[in-house]
Design an enzyme around this catalytic site. Sequence first.
Site: not given
Ligand SMILES: NC(=O)NCCC[C@H](N)C(=O)O
Length: 258
Positions: A163, A248
């Site tokens: 992201h 997150c």
């Molecule tokens: N906003 C973020 O940094 N989100 C992390 C999401 C990690 C999750 N394992 C994903 O791949 O969607």
Amino acid sequence: MPSKKALIRRPSPRLAEGLVTHVARTEVDLDRAVKQWEAYAEALRTHGWETVEVDPADDCPDSVFVEDTVVMYKNVALITRPGAQSRRSETIAVEETVASLGCSVNWIWDPGTLDGGDVLKIGDTVYVGRGGRTNAAGVQQLRAAFEPLGARVVSVPVSKVLHLKSAVTALPDGTVIGRIPLMDTPSLFGRFLHVPEDSGSHVVLLGGHKLLMAASAPKTAELFADLGYEPVVVDIGEFEKLEGCVTCLSVRLRELYA
Ligand SMILES: NC(=O)NCCC[C@H](N)C(=O)O
């Protein structure tokens, strides 16, 4: 009116099955993850934030990463359409929660996809990463939702990390912080500070000079302390195995009118 509420979401028992894209999969210790999540929530509360728990989504391994499901601008909650199919149903309970808190609700629609981790707000500038999870239609819909409210939306290519906010976030004075090797186009950001560790790129602004940061970035914490900030350090190692970071695990709601 300023409010200090923060959405959080308890980890799913299936957390260890969470997605990994840019890192090799390593085993996640669920018990340790739950303890780390509890300490993260406690750190928010200790520093003046009222935590609001979204109902857990036990069947969604990545649901603890609540940031990806909703983007706040003023009192509008933009419910996302996550780029990963396995994460789409995470938004249902998030929408119920933000509506119950008095937010105005808007949505990203098919064919748009957008993850909240791709959205970095600095004042009224809203940077949006166009990358693996957020597509061009998602960017257009974000613009349509927020520009009429006074936002200036700047889209940024993202290809090296999951992201936009995996690579950059910002200090309270608006200085963008990050790691140049993780960024596609560092020149898109004005005032920029290169930090010594990848996970040092992520801060959550707790208010005043306090910065919530990961324990995995001690040199960056030292740098920020030396610049007059107060790092509040949490260990989120189990979430980092799944490409999670401090940003997150929560969504701050600062401009509720309820
Ligand atoms: N906003 C973020 O940094 N989100 C992390 C999401 C990690 C999750 N394992 C994903 O791949 O969607």
